[in-house]
Design a protein around this motif. Structure first.
Motif, PDB file in Angstrom:
ATOM      1  N   SER A  59      33.809  -5.607  19.094  1.00 51.85           N
ATOM      2  CA  SER A  59      34.339  -6.942  19.367  1.00 51.85           C
ATOM      3  C   SER A  59      33.251  -7.825  19.973  1.00 51.85           C
ATOM      4  N   TYR A  60      33.247  -9.067  19.529  1.00 50.61           N
ATOM      5  CA  TYR A  60      32.290 -10.051  20.018  1.00 50.61           C
ATOM      6  C   TYR A  60      33.034 -11.325  20.415  1.00 50.61           C
ATOM      7  N   VAL A  61      32.544 -11.985  21.463  1.00 43.92           N
ATOM      8  CA  VAL A  61      33.135 -13.249  21.905  1.00 43.92           C
ATOM      9  C   VAL A  61      32.241 -14.390  21.435  1.00 43.92           C
ATOM     10  N   MET A  62      32.869 -15.476  20.981  1.00 46.34           N
ATOM     11  CA  MET A  62      32.100 -16.628  20.534  1.00 46.34           C
ATOM     12  C   MET A  62      31.790 -17.548  21.711  1.00 46.34           C
ATOM     13  N   ARG A 121      28.485  -9.570  22.564  1.00 50.16           N
ATOM     14  CA  ARG A 121      29.383  -8.565  23.127  1.00 50.16           C
ATOM     15  C   ARG A 121      29.550  -8.745  24.635  1.00 50.16           C
ATOM     16  N   LYS A 141      38.621 -17.727  24.436  1.00 46.19           N
ATOM     17  CA  LYS A 141      37.556 -17.842  23.445  1.00 46.19           C
ATOM     18  C   LYS A 141      37.870 -16.978  22.223  1.00 46.19           C
ATOM     19  N   GLU A 142      37.298 -17.360  21.102  1.00 44.56           N
ATOM     20  CA  GLU A 142      37.516 -16.609  19.869  1.00 44.56           C
ATOM     21  C   GLU A 142      36.831 -15.250  19.927  1.00 44.56           C
ATOM     22  N   ILE A 143      37.544 -14.212  19.504  1.00 45.64           N
ATOM     23  CA  ILE A 143      37.005 -12.855  19.443  1.00 45.64           C
ATOM     24  C   ILE A 143      36.980 -12.410  17.980  1.00 45.64           C
ATOM     25  N   ARG A 144      35.854 -11.874  17.546  1.00 44.19           N
ATOM     26  CA  ARG A 144      35.756 -11.339  16.188  1.00 44.19           C
ATOM     27  C   ARG A 144      35.167  -9.931  16.240  1.00 44.19           C
ATOM     28  N   GLU A 145      35.458  -9.184  15.182  1.00 44.08           N
ATOM     29  CA  GLU A 145      34.943  -7.819  15.104  1.00 44.08           C
ATOM     30  C   GLU A 145      33.836  -7.734  14.055  1.00 44.08           C
ATOM     31  N   PHE A 146      32.715  -7.135  14.446  1.00 41.04           N
ATOM     32  CA  PHE A 146      31.592  -6.894  13.548  1.00 41.04           C
ATOM     33  C   PHE A 146      31.185  -5.432  13.677  1.00 41.04           C
ATOM     34  N   PHE A 200      27.890 -15.306  18.532  1.00 36.76           N
ATOM     35  CA  PHE A 200      28.748 -14.223  19.000  1.00 36.76           C
ATOM     36  C   PHE A 200      27.937 -13.228  19.830  1.00 36.76           C
TER      37      PHE A 200
END
Length: 235
Positions: free
Chosen positions: A141-144, A121, A132-137, A119
């Motif tokens: 937000s971060y892109v895989m 930013r 693409k998959e986006i997740r929050e840490f 992942f």
């Protein structure tokens, strides 16, 4: 295991084929495996997908493979110095997967390290993140991004011993180590070849476990220098 081959053409035999995913080290004209690229051109293989920061310049480096239409897709971060690259892309003749430069380097490094994805930013909120998959840490937000595992990697190093331990010179230590790590079969073009044990272990930039084939091409920078001088004269 003998990793030394008598020529670039011999080093490519039995390894390259149509339709492969291939990584090529270098940055502009710095640290490019020019003998291996020329030998690849002469094989006539086609429909290649090539991972490289850019594609050399017109008629030199990967620019040769664009002229012969052996590349169907580039995975790269920069187009600016290659007019044929730009022309083919704008004309719809060449597929292009634009990748931020740091992300491209990490995709190769991850491939070599056995990491399937990571992942970042970089690219969030832009077309780079589309699909693409986006997740929050930690509130961000971060892109895989998926790792790259090219079937073949063509790499340039300054020095190698016969076991394939490599030393890169100055800024040629750019994408070359990452390409070498990621390639399922890594072929290295070097300027100097020494006996195993002649390189101080602390001076080794990349261990020979990543290297499968080696070919010697002495003094390639003289040809690049001659070409540059000719261009400046307008010849």
């Amino acid at each position: 295991m003998n990793k030394i081959f008598p020529s670039a053409a011999a080093a490519l035999q039995g390894v390259v084929a149509d339709g492969q995913l291939m990584a090529v080290g270098g940055f502009g004209l710095c640290g490019i495996p020019e003998a291996l690229i020329a030998a690849l051109r002469d094989t006539g293989v086609k429909n290649l997908t090539v991972i490289s920061n850019n594609a050399g310049v017109d008629g030199f480096g990967l620019g040769q493979l664009l002229e012969t239409r052996q590349i169907k897709k580039m995975i790269s971060s920069y187009v600016g110095e290659n007019k044929e690259f730009e022309r083919q892309y704008l004309a719809g003749e060449l597929e292009l997967e634009f990748t931020p430069q740091g992300t491209l380097a990490e995709k190769l490094r991850a491939g070599g390290a056995g990491i399937p994805a990571f992942f970042t930013r970089t690219g969030v909120g832009t077309m780079v993140a589309e699909g693409k998959e986006i997740r929050e840490f930690d509130g961000h937000s971060y892109v895989m991004e998926h790792a790259l595992n090219p079937e073949v990697a063509l790499v340039k190093a300054w020095k190698a011993d016969k076991s394939g331990n490599l030393v890169f010179r100055r800024t040629a230590r750019n994408f070359n180590p990452a390409c070498a790590m990621a390639g399922k079969t890594t072929i290295v073009e070097v300027e100097q070849l020494v006996e195993t044990g002649d390189i101080d272990p602390d001076a080794i930039h990349l261990p020979g476990i990543y290297v499968h084939r080696i070919v010697v091409n002495a003094n390639p920078e003289k040809r690049i220098e001659k070409r540059t001088i000719t261009e400046k004269k307008g010849a």
